[in-house]
Each structure stands twice: as structure tokens, then as C-alpha cells.
Design a protein around this motif. Structure first.
Motif, PDB file in Angstrom:
ATOM      1  N   ALA A  34      -1.314  12.827 -10.210  1.00  0.00           N
ATOM      2  CA  ALA A  34      -0.478  11.795  -9.434  1.00  0.00           C
ATOM      3  C   ALA A  34      -0.756  10.305  -9.955  1.00  0.00           C
ATOM      4  N   LEU A  35      -2.423  10.381  -9.692  1.00  0.00           N
ATOM      5  CA  LEU A  35      -3.034   9.070 -10.160  1.00  0.00           C
ATOM      6  C   LEU A  35      -2.478   8.419 -11.314  1.00  0.00           C
ATOM      7  N   ILE A  42      -0.331  20.671  -3.782  1.00  0.00           N
ATOM      8  CA  ILE A  42      -0.497  21.780  -4.599  1.00  0.00           C
ATOM      9  C   ILE A  42       0.658  22.651  -4.927  1.00  0.00           C
ATOM     10  N   GLU A  43       1.197  23.028  -3.768  1.00  0.00           N
ATOM     11  CA  GLU A  43       2.436  23.632  -3.642  1.00  0.00           C
ATOM     12  C   GLU A  43       3.638  23.134  -4.338  1.00  0.00           C
ATOM     13  N   VAL A  44       3.926  21.764  -4.120  1.00  0.00           N
ATOM     14  CA  VAL A  44       4.647  20.893  -4.796  1.00  0.00           C
ATOM     15  C   VAL A  44       4.582  21.006  -6.506  1.00  0.00           C
ATOM     16  N   LEU A  45       3.573  21.027  -6.813  1.00  0.00           N
ATOM     17  CA  LEU A  45       3.383  20.995  -8.440  1.00  0.00           C
ATOM     18  C   LEU A  45       3.310  22.442  -8.827  1.00  0.00           C
ATOM     19  N   PHE A  46       3.062  23.498  -8.277  1.00  0.00           N
ATOM     20  CA  PHE A  46       2.485  24.805  -8.639  1.00  0.00           C
ATOM     21  C   PHE A  46       3.293  25.642  -8.098  1.00  0.00           C
ATOM     22  N   GLY A  47       3.990  25.711  -6.971  1.00  0.00           N
ATOM     23  CA  GLY A  47       4.885  26.679  -6.539  1.00  0.00           C
ATOM     24  C   GLY A  47       4.232  27.322  -5.354  1.00  0.00           C
ATOM     25  N   SER A  48       2.921  27.375  -5.292  1.00  0.00           N
ATOM     26  CA  SER A  48       2.366  28.019  -4.204  1.00  0.00           C
ATOM     27  C   SER A  48       1.014  27.660  -4.204  1.00  0.00           C
ATOM     28  N   VAL A  49       0.370  28.091  -3.003  1.00  0.00           N
ATOM     29  CA  VAL A  49      -1.155  27.666  -3.000  1.00  0.00           C
ATOM     30  C   VAL A  49      -2.106  28.781  -3.303  1.00  0.00           C
ATOM     31  N   PRO A  50      -3.039  28.495  -4.199  1.00  0.00           N
ATOM     32  CA  PRO A  50      -3.962  29.666  -4.740  1.00  0.00           C
ATOM     33  C   PRO A  50      -4.830  30.335  -3.384  1.00  0.00           C
ATOM     34  N   ASP A  51      -5.090  31.544  -3.623  1.00  0.00           N
ATOM     35  CA  ASP A  51      -5.742  32.394  -2.670  1.00  0.00           C
ATOM     36  C   ASP A  51      -7.206  32.480  -2.846  1.00  0.00           C
ATOM     37  N   THR A  52      -7.576  31.838  -4.012  1.00  0.00           N
ATOM     38  CA  THR A  52      -9.087  31.864  -4.185  1.00  0.00           C
ATOM     39  C   THR A  52      -9.405  30.426  -4.125  1.00  0.00           C
ATOM     40  N   HIS A  71       1.088  -1.225  -0.082  1.00  0.00           N
ATOM     41  CA  HIS A  71       0.116   0.118   0.232  1.00  0.00           C
ATOM     42  C   HIS A  71       0.965   1.152   0.067  1.00  0.00           C
ATOM     43  N   LEU A  72       0.722   2.027  -0.881  1.00  0.00           N
ATOM     44  CA  LEU A  72       1.964   3.064  -1.306  1.00  0.00           C
ATOM     45  C   LEU A  72       1.193   4.399  -0.955  1.00  0.00           C
ATOM     46  N   TRP A  73       1.175   4.740   0.353  1.00  0.00           N
ATOM     47  CA  TRP A  73       0.882   6.044   0.836  1.00  0.00           C
ATOM     48  C   TRP A  73       2.203   6.920   1.424  1.00  0.00           C
ATOM     49  N   GLY A  74       2.934   6.440   2.338  1.00  0.00           N
ATOM     50  CA  GLY A  74       3.914   7.140   2.748  1.00  0.00           C
ATOM     51  C   GLY A  74       3.949   8.562   3.051  1.00  0.00           C
ATOM     52  N   PRO A  75       4.588   9.424   2.751  1.00  0.00           N
ATOM     53  CA  PRO A  75       4.743  10.920   3.335  1.00  0.00           C
ATOM     54  C   PRO A  75       3.615  11.760   2.665  1.00  0.00           C
ATOM     55  N   ARG A  76       3.216  11.099   1.197  1.00  0.00           N
ATOM     56  CA  ARG A  76       2.128  11.861   0.359  1.00  0.00           C
ATOM     57  C   ARG A  76       2.339  13.417   0.252  1.00  0.00           C
ATOM     58  N   ASP A  77       3.640  13.647   0.025  1.00  0.00           N
ATOM     59  CA  ASP A  77       4.009  14.980  -0.232  1.00  0.00           C
ATOM     60  C   ASP A  77       4.265  15.285  -1.631  1.00  0.00           C
ATOM     61  N   ASP A  78       5.114  14.585  -2.529  1.00  0.00           N
ATOM     62  CA  ASP A  78       5.443  14.570  -3.654  1.00  0.00           C
ATOM     63  C   ASP A  78       5.335  13.022  -4.527  1.00  0.00           C
ATOM     64  N   PHE A  79       4.059  13.062  -5.436  1.00  0.00           N
ATOM     65  CA  PHE A  79       3.930  11.981  -5.953  1.00  0.00           C
ATOM     66  C   PHE A  79       4.987  11.298  -6.845  1.00  0.00           C
ATOM     67  N   LYS A  80       5.948  12.275  -7.226  1.00  0.00           N
ATOM     68  CA  LYS A  80       7.319  11.658  -7.772  1.00  0.00           C
ATOM     69  C   LYS A  80       8.396  11.584  -6.841  1.00  0.00           C
ATOM     70  N   GLY A  81       8.226  11.598  -5.468  1.00  0.00           N
ATOM     71  CA  GLY A  81       9.150  11.500  -4.601  1.00  0.00           C
ATOM     72  C   GLY A  81       9.708  10.296  -4.393  1.00  0.00           C
ATOM     73  N   PRO A  82      10.884  10.110  -3.636  1.00  0.00           N
ATOM     74  CA  PRO A  82      11.466   8.875  -3.440  1.00  0.00           C
ATOM     75  C   PRO A  82      10.759   7.801  -2.879  1.00  0.00           C
ATOM     76  N   PHE A  83       9.631   8.075  -1.961  1.00  0.00           N
ATOM     77  CA  PHE A  83       8.914   7.006  -1.505  1.00  0.00           C
ATOM     78  C   PHE A  83       8.237   6.168  -2.536  1.00  0.00           C
ATOM     79  N   TYR A  84       7.776   7.084  -3.682  1.00  0.00           N
ATOM     80  CA  TYR A  84       7.185   6.009  -4.731  1.00  0.00           C
ATOM     81  C   TYR A  84       8.002   5.736  -5.890  1.00  0.00           C
ATOM     82  N   VAL A  85       9.034   6.429  -6.034  1.00  0.00           N
ATOM     83  CA  VAL A  85       9.617   6.060  -7.444  1.00  0.00           C
ATOM     84  C   VAL A  85      10.494   5.061  -6.882  1.00  0.00           C
TER      85      VAL A  85
END
Length: 789
Positions: free
Chosen positions: A617-618, A592-602, A514-528
Motif C-alpha cells: 500500500a505505501l 489483508i483479505e483484500v490482498l490475499f482473499g482470506s485472513v490467516p488463522d495463525t 490527507h488521503l485516508w478515506g475508507p482504507r479498505d483497498d489501497f487501489k480503490g476509487p478513493f485513492y486512484v
């Protein structure tokens, strides 16, 4: 009784309107010495099948919109209540046969009286409850009373043992056989319900009947269209002048043309027996993509001379399914977890089946739309997760017809349960019922002992080996499966930490994980860096559509998401004082921040950013496994549809609105797909995969920024099902590869998000509109509630 009685035209349905009396529980109903509820209890009309909570909604005693804001917490005050159901019904003078009262779903701790006489008790919501009525049922007016005790009070009375553990503090669940998610989960609210949640009926059983029949396929010869059928039966004969001699007739018919493909007549001298029959000129049952899921009608008849005295029939598919399981991955990366159907290795692609609703009486109305999604996503396997209820016959009938293999967990999840003789006996009885009910379905591929219990041992009982400590999964359940369904594979736990795995001392050596891990970056070390050959769970958060958020949150709590009780309630927070799952909302913002660099404010941009993040990710997870077909053998991602309005990993929300991930996953779940791999040495490998039984010739083209950068014709054969087509150049800036292919029988499209992060959100929204069309993207931020099944 070993049978499970589906409602027939001859049965007496007890569905419909009942009377419900309820109030705080003083004593268990069985100790009151009466079939009359306490006089101070409140009475209202009730619907069966139903849940008591829904009856209170209809009576105006609970909010009509339990999913709105924090209304769900109102159910906590009912957890110490007792519920008394009563109804009268008429029985005509011409009823005949042995009368059996059947509750298809009784939630949970119940005492039952008929006409003031105690019939019996029940303590398991997960299996049908059956009671022989004898002479208690009479012509004319009858009164049935069902008293249901508080499951929470019963659970608390058991206390806690040092050897036990419950996720999120759900200790009250450990001794009570309810769906584990009901006590609060990260995907479902806390709803410790009560009620008659499936059909109630009286079955009138004939004196002579088959009450237990087992079918299995010993062998399939695909080329010669031949199968070897093993059949075992038990005949009940209640006639006064019983002579245990009769003829048994077996017929196998092809419903496609009405052709009888096999008939055997055998003299029998006892009430039970078995036979092995070679069936000629039959087509095998295949999972979706590998061939047709052919079903035949198998009919047994017992004959006394020329008179048919008993019949039994079912739809059955001839196939063999096995699992090659090396148990762990070696340091060199070797290992396997490979399903084999009719001698052919199958790449499994599918999802996890989770609760259809927090209030399970509504499951039936939500089943068909969910099954349509399962089919539309081209799943050839579905994993019935162990925190849920066991699904209905309609679910398995669908999977039989559609060629969807079913991985069935027993209902034990994320907990260390009591290892006592009494609890073992509860589990043994439950398993005997479920295995007998489901074992004849050709779609059923695997029994799994539980969800993640092996995985819990290193966390909560370091140094304790589940192979020694967990007698439920290592002794009780496998013994039941061996006795009642010996032809089907049993897996003790998912993931399974068997003796070979345990000896490695490496918690990442699981061959099925079951690949859950830190769930920070879907291309991070835990997954790849995972070497798992099969992923049976993995997922990523995606916010539901704005229309859904407006439906479940107060207007002044829609935004911002930080320190927002409505967002936390739908995270899912089981009660205001519990904060176990508060991390899930900030987690989504981090993704969101991992992929886009910031979190939207709207809010609108936040929704789209989270959904694009989830979709990518999926897509990455599925492609990571499909790109390595041959080395990896399957992925079951988490999950298709929510069972409650919430912020989750599902690709379809509770109201049926599809997130962007649904459309992207649908593209990469096709049997024939072309994918770009992660860059190595300045290039992306372009790979075609064929998960069918036939050669496929396709024309492939790849575009980037409106220019064609690759084109080729390729023949992808099923022998290996995977073909390297060529290479695409890696990019120094964010861009999008658009991949398309077509052939005589196939056509598809895919994409690859290339270049370094972060990506520009506005650009990505435009790209997704281009890829998927305006409607799927724009519907996420519509201002009115929608329902797209």
C-alpha cells in the motif's frame, strides 16, 4: 522575554534529583497561600528532566512495564492529582548577570516559588517558560518549588461551548495547552502527564546582549554564487552609563575551510536596526538530493571602540523557499501545490513526524535513532504534525545539516477550539515564542496553522465556513507570522479549505489532501481517483513483529485478535470504556483479505500478511505521486516510528524493529527510481524518475519469473525528472516484476506485484524473502524480543 536560552557552560543546571510530593488535588496550588505541599501527600525522589509517572514507576508505585497489557490504564487514576517538585541548590559568590530561571518544558499548569517567594506561574507545556529572578536568588543555599495542578480538572472546569468540538470526546484538552495526543488518539494512548519534561536551568545573562536576531534570505543567485541577506537585531544594554552608540560587525564564515566570505562594520545609534547585505561567493542551501545543504556561520558582534561587548552567532543556510498554491483542483484537474527552493521546483518526498514517546521526557533519548531512520529513508521533507509537541533545537539542527525541509504545524489538531479573546491570546503568545525560536533555521519551509481543523468543519459544523469562523488560523496565527517571520509561507490548515475551495462545494477538490478515506483497498476509487497534487498524510496498517507483541501482550491474549482486550488496548483504545478506535483491528484484517482473499488463522501468517499489505500500500501511494511528477508535487506518508508499542501505520515499531514496509519504502524513496504503473490497455508503463539536479544515465532491466522481459539504457534529465522507458505486458495471473537499474552514481531495485487478486500468501512470503533477504522477513516472527534501532 523574546529569547530562548540554550544551556551553556556558564548556566547553572538544575537537572538531576528532586523531591516529588503528590496526592489528590484539593485546590489549585496558587490558592493555597503556601509553597509547602499538603501534609498528607506522599513524597518520593524524582528525576528532572522527567515525568511524574516515571518517578512513580521507579518508586515501585506503578508497574515497571506500563506498555504491557492494560497497565497504561493505571494512569487514569492519577489525572486528578497535584504534583509538587522541590530541590535545593547552591549558588557561588561569583555569579553575575541577570538571573533567569528557564524551564525548557514544564507540563503544564504550574506555580513557582524561589526561597518561599512566588516567582510566577505557567500554563503551557509546549514552549519554554522563563522567569526573571531579580534579587530572589542569593549566594549559598536556595530552594525552588514547582507545584503542578491537574490539567484534567482545569479542563473540566471550563465546560464546553456549542461552537467547540473535540475528537473522541477529548473536551478536557480544548482550553489547556498540552500536546493534543495526550488525551487519547488513534496513534497514542491516553497519558495526561505532568512533570518537568525538558531541562531546567538558570541562565546568567550579561548586561549587554543580543536578545533577538532575525535572518532571512531575500534572494539567491545560484549561477553567480551570490545571496542577499536581510538581518534585524535587538540589543539589550543594561549598563548604568548607557550610550546607544556602538559599531555592529557582521561576519560570515565558511566552516568547511574556515574562509571568511563576508565582513561588514557599521556604526549604529540605537538598540535595534536592520541591514541588507549582498554576500558574494557563497553556495546555496539545498534540500536533500538537489545539492549540498551548505551552512555558514553568521556572527554578530557589538563593539564599543575596540572592545567586543556582545556577540551572537548561528549556523545559517542561504536559500529561498516559496509555495505556489492554487488552493483547489479545478474540474479539469488543474491546480498546484508546489514548493520552490532557490527558483527550482522540488518534488517533496517524506513522512510525518509524530510523538517520539507518550512520556515526553524520554524524547531526547529516542531522538537520534529516529533521525537516523529519517535520513536512511531519504526524506527531503518532514511534516511536524500538529498533535505533537514542538521539537527540540537538536531536531532542527539535524534537518539544517541534512537538507530536510520542515513543514511545521502549530500545535492545534482535530478540534474546534474556543474562539475567545482569552484563548486567542494564549495562542498568540505561544506562536510568538515558537516563531522567534525556529525562524532562523534554513530547513523550516512552512508554517501551517493546524492539522485537519478545516476538514472537521463539514463533519461537525455543516455549512459553517472556517474562513469566517476560525479566527485562530485566519487572523491570530497569520498576524504573528507576518510580524515575526514575513519571508516564510503560512498555510492556514492542512488540508486547507480556503475561499476558492469552499466555493466549489466539492470536498475532494483540495489541492493538498490527507488521503485516508475508507482504507479498505489501497487501489480503490478513493485513492486512484484523487486529483490532489500533494498528499501530506496517507498510510496503511501493519502489525508489529511477533517479538513486539509478546513484549506487550499477555501470553494467553496473543491470539486470536478478535474480541481481544490486549489488541484493542494497543489499537489504541484510550480507556476500557471507549470504543472509538476499536475499528482499527478489524480494518487491518479487511485489508489483508483484500490482498490475499482470506485472513490467516495463525499469528505468524497474520503478521506477515498485514506487513506485506502495508508495504504494498505505501509503495503504491508513493509511486502514484512519483509516477505523475510534474502533475503532482509531493507525498508525506504516515509515518516513520511509533511513540508507543501499538498496532499502527508506522513502518518502525516503538522498540525499533522495522516492518517489511520500511525496507520497501526505502527502495522507492531513492532519488532515482524506476517504477511500473497500473495496467492500461493490457500494458504497464515503465517510468524512470530523477529527483536530483544532475543528468543521470542508467541501465534498466526487468525480470519476471527468472526471465528478462525488458532492458534499456536511459538518460533521465533533471529538467523534467521523468522519462517513459517503455511498456511491460499485463499478466493474467499473479506474478512479480523485478526492476533493477544502475549507473555511474546510482544503483537501485524495485518490484511490481502484477496480475489479479487475490495473491497466494505463502508465495508472497517467499517472494518477499527473495526481494528483501531472509532477515527482514523472518525477524517479524522471531520468538524473542529484539531492538533494531
Amino acid at each position: 522575554m523574546s529569547g530562548h536560552f540554550r544551556i551553556s557552560d556558564q548556566d547553572l543546571s538544575l537537572n538531576g534529583e528532586w523531591n516529588l510530593s503528590f496526592g489528590p488535588q484539593r485546590l489549585p496550588a496558587a490558592t493555597l497561600g503556601t509553597s509547602v505541599p499538603p501534609s498528607e501527600f506522599t513524597s518520593i525522589p524524582a528525576q528532572v528532566p522527567g515525568n511524574a509517572e516515571l518517578d512513580l514507576v521507579r518508586a515501585g508505585l506503578l508497574p515497571a512495564d506500563l506498555e504491557y497489557s492494560d497497565n497504561i490504564y493505571r494512569l487514569r487514576e492519577l489525572e486528578g492529582y497535584q504534583w509538587w517538585y522541590e530541590r535545593t541548590f547552591e549558588v557561588s559568590a561569583d555569579f553575575s548577570g541577570e538571573a533567569v530561571l528557564v524551564f525548557e518544558g514544564l507540563d503544564t499548569l504550574a506555580t513557582i516559588w524561589l526561597n518561599g517567594v512566588l516567582v510566577g506561574s505557567a500554563d503551557n507545556m509546549l514552549v519554554p517558560q522563563e522567569f526573571a529572578l531579580g534579587d530572589l536568588l542569593h549566594e549559598g543555599r536556595n530552594t525552588l518549588v514547582v507545584a503542578i495542578d491537574s490539567a484534567v480538572l482545569a479542563g473540566r472546569s471550563k465546560g464546553a461551548e456549542a461552537g467547540c468540538h473535540a475528537m473522541s470526546g477529548n473536551w478536557e484538552s480544548l482550553h489547556v495547552r498540552k500536546a493534543p495526543h495526550m488525551y487519547g488518539w488513534d496513534i497514542m494512548p491516553r497519558v495526561v502527564s505532568a512533570g518537568l519534561w525538558r531541562d531546567v536551568h538558570i541562565a546568567f545573562l550579561p548586561a549587554v546582549r543580543f536578545d533577538d536576531v532575525y535572518l532571512s534570505t531575500r534572494q539567491v543567485d545560484v549561477a553567480d554564487r551570490r545571496a542577499v541577506l536581510n538581518l534585524q537585531w535587538n540589543l539589550v544594554d543594561g549598563r548604568e552609563a548607557f550610550v546607544p552608540a556602538y559599531a555592529l560587525r557582521l561576519r560570515v564564515t565558511d566552516p568547511r575551510d574556515g574562509r571568511m566570505v563576508h565582513e561588514t562594520l557599521t556604526d549604529v545609534a540605537g538598540t535595534h536596526g536592520d541591514m541588507v547585505e549582498t554576500i558574494e561567493t557563497v553556495d546555496p542551501w539545498w534540500p536533500k538530493g538537489y545539492g549540498e545543504a551548505v551552512l555558514y556561520q553568521v556572527e554578530l558582534a557589538a563593539l564599543d571602540g575596540d572592545e567586543v561587548i556582545a556577540t551572537w552567532k548561528t549556523q545559517f543556510g542561504f536559500r529561498t523557499i516559496s509555495l505556489r498554491n492554487s488552493e483547489c483542483v479545478t474540474p479539469e484537474g488543474d491546480g498546484e501545490f508546489q514548493f520552490v527552493v532557490n527558483g527550482v521546483d522540488i518534488f517533496c518526498k517524506g513522512s510525518n513526524w509524530v510523538p517520539l514517546d507518550a512520556l515526553h521526557s524520554r524524547d531526547a533519548e529516542r531522538l537520534e535513532p529516529a533521525l537516523e531512520l529519517l535520513s536512511d529513508l531519504n526524506c527531503n521533507m518532514i511534516r511536524c504534525w500538529g498533535g505533537n509537541v514542538y521539537e527540540s533545537p537538536a531536531f532542527f539542527d539535524f534537518c539544517d545539516r541534512e537538507g530536510v525541509m520542515v513543514w511545521q504545524d502549530f500545535v492545534l489538531a482535530c478540534a474546534l477550539y474556543p474562539q475567545t479573546a482569552a484563548f486567542h491570546e494564549k495562542i498568540r503568545a505561544e506562536a510568538e515564542t515558537i516563531v522567534s525560536m525556529l525562524r532562523n533555521h534554513p530547513s523550516l519551509a512552512l508554517w501551517a496553522g493546524n492539522n485537519e481543523i478545516d476538514q472537521f468543519y463539514p463533519w461537525v459544523k455543516p455549512g459553517v465556513d472556517p474562513n469566517i469562523d476560525d479566527l485562530i488560523s485566519r487572523r491570530v496565527l497569520p498576524e504573528v507570522c507576518r510580524r515575526l517571520d514575513p519571508s516564510r509561507t503560512y498555510l492556514p490548515s492542512s488540508p486547507y479549505f480556503g475561499p476558492k475551495f469552499w466555493a466549489t462545494g466539492n470536498l475532494r477538490a483540495a489541492v493538498e489532501d490527507h488521503l485516508w478515506g475508507p482504507r479498505d483497498d489501497f487501489k480503490g476509487p478513493f485513492y486512484v481517483e484523487s486529483q490532489a497534487k500533494f498528499a501530506s498524510e496517507t498510510g496503511y496498517h501493519g502489525c508489529p513483529a511477533r517479538s513486539t507483541l509478546e513484549r506487550i501482550m499477555r501470553p494467553d491474549r496473543l491470539w486470536p485478535w478478535q474480541d481481544n482486550d490486549d489488541w484493542l488496548t494497543h489499537a489504541v483504545r484510550p480507556q476500557p470504556e471507549a470504543h472509538n478506535f476499536d475499528y482499527r483491528i478489524p480494518l487491518m484484517a479487511t485489508q489483508i483479505e483484500v490482498l490475499f482473499g482470506s485472513v490467516p488463522d495463525t499469528l505468524n501468517d497474520y503478521i506477515l500478511a498485514s506487513q506485506i499489505s502495508q508495504a504494498e500500500a505505501l509503495k503504491f501511494f508513493i509511486e502514484m505521486f512519483r509516477l505523475e511528477k510534474g502533475n503532482r508535487s509531493g507525498i508525506l506518508w504516515w509515518n516513520i516510528k511509533d511513540g508507543w508499542p501499538q498496532i499502527s501505520d508506522a513502518v518502525v515499531d516503538y522498540y525499533g524493529t522495522r516492518k517489511l514496509a520500511y525496507h520497501v519504502v526505502r527502495r522507492v524513496m531513492q532519488d532515482v527510481v524506476v517504477m511500473a504503473a497500473e495496467p492500461v490497455g493490457g500494458h504497464h508503463r515503465l517510468v524512470a524518475v530523477n529527483d536530483t539536479a544532475a543528468d543521470v544515465t542508467i541501465d534498466v532491466s526487468v525480470m519476471r519469473e527468472k526471465a528478462t522481459v525488458f532492458s534499456a539504457e536511459a538518460n533521465v534529465v533533471p529538467a523534467n525528472g521523468r522519462l517513459e522507458l517503455g511498456q511491460l505486458p499485463a499478466c493474467s495471473h499473479g506474478t512479480l516484476y523485478e526492476i533493477a537499474w544502475s549507473g555511474a552514481r546510482v544503483q537501485g531495485a524495485n518490484h511490481y506485484l502484477a496480475g489479479p487478486r487475490p495473491f497466494d500468501l505463502k508465495h508472497m512470503i517467499g517472494a518477499y524473502r527473495h526481494l528483501l533477504g531472509d532477515a527482514p522477513v523472518d525477524e517479524q516472527n522471531a520468538s524473542t524480543a529484539m531492538s533494531k534501532a
